[in-house]
Motif scaffolding. Structure first.
Motif, PDB file in Angstrom:
ATOM      1  N   GLY A  43       0.915  -1.402   0.108  1.00 27.95           N
ATOM      2  CA  GLY A  43      -0.262   0.073  -0.097  1.00 27.95           C
ATOM      3  C   GLY A  43       0.840   1.187  -0.054  1.00 27.95           C
ATOM      4  O   GLY A  43       0.477   2.272  -0.703  1.00 27.95           O
ATOM      5  N   ILE A  44       1.915   1.156   0.766  1.00 31.84           N
ATOM      6  CA  ILE A  44       2.895   2.514   0.665  1.00 31.84           C
ATOM      7  C   ILE A  44       3.528   2.677  -0.615  1.00 31.84           C
ATOM      8  O   ILE A  44       3.403   3.786  -1.193  1.00 31.84           O
ATOM      9  CB  ILE A  44       3.996   2.156   1.584  1.00 31.84           C
ATOM     10  N   LEU A  45       4.204   1.531  -1.197  1.00 32.66           N
ATOM     11  CA  LEU A  45       4.668   1.730  -2.469  1.00 32.66           C
ATOM     12  C   LEU A  45       3.801   2.098  -3.633  1.00 32.66           C
ATOM     13  O   LEU A  45       4.040   2.877  -4.277  1.00 32.66           O
ATOM     14  CB  LEU A  45       5.088   0.466  -2.891  1.00 32.66           C
ATOM     15  N   LEU A  46       2.352   1.527  -3.522  1.00 34.38           N
ATOM     16  CA  LEU A  46       1.531   2.218  -4.334  1.00 34.38           C
ATOM     17  C   LEU A  46       1.204   3.637  -4.435  1.00 34.38           C
ATOM     18  O   LEU A  46       1.265   4.453  -5.274  1.00 34.38           O
ATOM     19  CB  LEU A  46       0.214   1.287  -4.257  1.00 34.38           C
ATOM     20  N   THR A  47       0.963   4.110  -3.106  1.00 36.49           N
ATOM     21  CA  THR A  47       0.660   5.320  -2.733  1.00 36.49           C
ATOM     22  C   THR A  47       2.119   6.108  -3.506  1.00 36.49           C
ATOM     23  O   THR A  47       1.672   7.509  -4.108  1.00 36.49           O
ATOM     24  CB  THR A  47       0.469   5.761  -1.217  1.00 36.49           C
ATOM     25  N   GLU A  48       3.082   5.791  -2.883  1.00 41.35           N
ATOM     26  CA  GLU A  48       4.291   6.667  -3.347  1.00 41.35           C
ATOM     27  C   GLU A  48       4.412   6.530  -4.878  1.00 41.35           C
ATOM     28  O   GLU A  48       4.927   7.683  -5.386  1.00 41.35           O
ATOM     29  CB  GLU A  48       5.531   6.037  -2.788  1.00 41.35           C
ATOM     30  N   MET A  49       4.167   5.435  -5.630  1.00 45.26           N
ATOM     31  CA  MET A  49       4.396   5.319  -7.124  1.00 45.26           C
ATOM     32  C   MET A  49       3.283   6.210  -7.632  1.00 45.26           C
ATOM     33  O   MET A  49       3.656   7.027  -8.660  1.00 45.26           O
ATOM     34  CB  MET A  49       4.137   3.940  -7.355  1.00 45.26           C
ATOM     35  N   GLU A  50       2.096   6.372  -7.200  1.00 50.24           N
ATOM     36  CA  GLU A  50       1.235   7.101  -7.574  1.00 50.24           C
ATOM     37  C   GLU A  50       1.434   8.781  -7.438  1.00 50.24           C
ATOM     38  O   GLU A  50       1.571   9.553  -8.331  1.00 50.24           O
ATOM     39  CB  GLU A  50      -0.173   7.353  -6.951  1.00 50.24           C
ATOM     40  N   ARG A  51       2.087   9.104  -6.315  1.00 51.06           N
ATOM     41  CA  ARG A  51       2.562  10.425  -6.209  1.00 51.06           C
ATOM     42  C   ARG A  51       3.616  10.819  -7.110  1.00 51.06           C
ATOM     43  O   ARG A  51       3.598  11.915  -7.674  1.00 51.06           O
ATOM     44  CB  ARG A  51       3.169  10.610  -4.779  1.00 51.06           C
ATOM     45  N   GLU A  52       4.640   9.719  -7.390  1.00 48.61           N
ATOM     46  CA  GLU A  52       5.705  10.224  -8.340  1.00 48.61           C
ATOM     47  C   GLU A  52       5.316  10.141  -9.787  1.00 48.61           C
ATOM     48  O   GLU A  52       5.726  10.979 -10.520  1.00 48.61           O
ATOM     49  CB  GLU A  52       6.820   8.582  -8.049  1.00 48.61           C
ATOM     50  N   ASN A  53       4.317   9.329 -10.072  1.00 47.46           N
ATOM     51  CA  ASN A  53       3.719   9.400 -11.343  1.00 47.46           C
ATOM     52  C   ASN A  53       3.156  10.644 -11.639  1.00 47.46           C
ATOM     53  O   ASN A  53       3.355  11.338 -12.729  1.00 47.46           O
ATOM     54  CB  ASN A  53       2.565   8.257 -11.600  1.00 47.46           C
ATOM     55  N   GLU A  54       2.343  11.369 -10.671  1.00 50.27           N
ATOM     56  CA  GLU A  54       1.659  12.645 -10.701  1.00 50.27           C
ATOM     57  C   GLU A  54       2.616  13.621 -10.743  1.00 50.27           C
ATOM     58  O   GLU A  54       2.222  14.668 -11.429  1.00 50.27           O
ATOM     59  CB  GLU A  54       0.650  12.836  -9.579  1.00 50.27           C
ATOM     60  N   ARG A  55       3.710  13.708 -10.229  1.00 49.90           N
ATOM     61  CA  ARG A  55       4.802  14.527 -10.294  1.00 49.90           C
ATOM     62  C   ARG A  55       5.442  14.354 -11.660  1.00 49.90           C
ATOM     63  O   ARG A  55       5.833  15.723 -12.265  1.00 49.90           O
ATOM     64  CB  ARG A  55       5.918  14.288  -9.279  1.00 49.90           C
ATOM     65  N   LEU A  56       5.648  13.341 -12.034  1.00 46.67           N
ATOM     66  CA  LEU A  56       6.191  13.351 -13.389  1.00 46.67           C
ATOM     67  C   LEU A  56       5.448  13.773 -14.658  1.00 46.67           C
ATOM     68  O   LEU A  56       5.786  14.449 -15.476  1.00 46.67           O
ATOM     69  CB  LEU A  56       6.601  11.738 -13.813  1.00 46.67           C
ATOM     70  N   GLN A  57       3.976  13.386 -14.438  1.00 43.96           N
ATOM     71  CA  GLN A  57       2.941  14.152 -15.329  1.00 43.96           C
ATOM     72  C   GLN A  57       2.839  15.303 -15.311  1.00 43.96           C
ATOM     73  O   GLN A  57       2.950  16.225 -16.361  1.00 43.96           O
ATOM     74  CB  GLN A  57       1.518  13.341 -14.975  1.00 43.96           C
ATOM     75  N   SER A  58       2.938  15.979 -13.943  1.00 39.02           N
ATOM     76  CA  SER A  58       3.142  17.431 -13.915  1.00 39.02           C
ATOM     77  C   SER A  58       4.289  18.077 -14.531  1.00 39.02           C
ATOM     78  O   SER A  58       4.208  19.135 -15.449  1.00 39.02           O
ATOM     79  CB  SER A  58       2.854  17.922 -12.632  1.00 39.02           C
ATOM     80  N   GLU A  59       5.505  17.676 -14.265  1.00 43.27           N
ATOM     81  CA  GLU A  59       6.679  17.947 -15.041  1.00 43.27           C
ATOM     82  C   GLU A  59       6.656  17.756 -16.665  1.00 43.27           C
ATOM     83  O   GLU A  59       6.973  18.855 -17.122  1.00 43.27           O
ATOM     84  CB  GLU A  59       7.811  17.104 -14.496  1.00 43.27           C
ATOM     85  N   LEU A  60       6.038  16.804 -17.152  1.00 45.33           N
ATOM     86  CA  LEU A  60       5.787  16.684 -18.563  1.00 45.33           C
ATOM     87  C   LEU A  60       4.849  17.590 -18.995  1.00 45.33           C
ATOM     88  O   LEU A  60       5.141  18.185 -20.238  1.00 45.33           O
ATOM     89  CB  LEU A  60       5.456  15.245 -18.806  1.00 45.33           C
TER      90      LEU A  60
END
Length: 199
Positions: free
Chosen positions: A150-167
């Protein structure tokens, strides 16, 4: 003796049968040690000793996630009010020992111990881990668990959102640059055309 003032009471209800009890309130680690009792009358004298051992089963481990470290997620376990010095460790789903990234056991005010251990969880560690703090004197422990998936999924989602925002920011920047470049070309061509007509 000032340390015991207001905390001790001698119970003499059964003194005629040779039994006297000492009650100590608000037990502290400093109360630990050897106590000697002396019984004396006109015709009788006897002494005996007893060893008082103080035991403190501390608070339940508190687990928190504290960001990224060494390619994984740093998870910290804290517990306090233990006596004597406790043992703390991480365990996997099968109860096997897991190495800690760091460990700090210190003595707090009043002589009680507090512990803090950390572990770095990677994506491959897709399982439940638990933090166990144990009192070695009485062989009792407290345990808390956390689900890594659950932690990794949440962290991965946050990282994905950050990358999408940067993109999205990069794409927006590219579009603005292209628009500005296009305007410059149009202005240049228009100006050149005027100059040609002037000739």
């Amino acid at each position: 003796m000032l340390d015991y003032q207001g905390r001790t009471e001698l119970l003499k209800d059964d003194i005629t049968n040779g039994s006297v009890s000492l009650r100590i309130r608000d037990i502290q680690p400093s109360d630990e040690g050897q106590y000697t009792f002396l019984f004396q009358s006109l015709t009788f004298f006897q002494g005996t000793s007893v060893l008082l051992q103080v035991e403190g089963l501390g608070s339940g481990p508190d687990i928190s996630v504290e960001g990224h470290q060494d390619g994984g997620i740093k998870v910290v376990c804290r517990s306090s009010r233990w006596y004597p010095q406790p043992e703390a460790q991480w365990r996997d789903l099968q109860g096997q020992f897991l190495p800690s990234a760091s460990e700090n056991i210190s003595r707090a005010a009043g002589g009680l111990f507090q512990t803090e251990i950390a572990i770095v969880i990677t994506e491959e560690s897709n399982q439940k881990v638990s933090c166990c703090v144990r009192n070695p004197r009485v062989n009792q422990e407290r345990e808390s668990a956390i689900y890594i998936a659950g932690i990794l999924l949440t962290e991965m989602e946050r990282e994905n959102e950050r990358l999408q925002s940067e993109l999205a920011k990069q794409k927006d920047l590219e579009i603005k640059i292209q628009i500005k470049a296009s305007k410059r070309i149009i202005i240049w061509r228009y100006t050149s055309l005027i100059k040609l007509e002037g000739c």
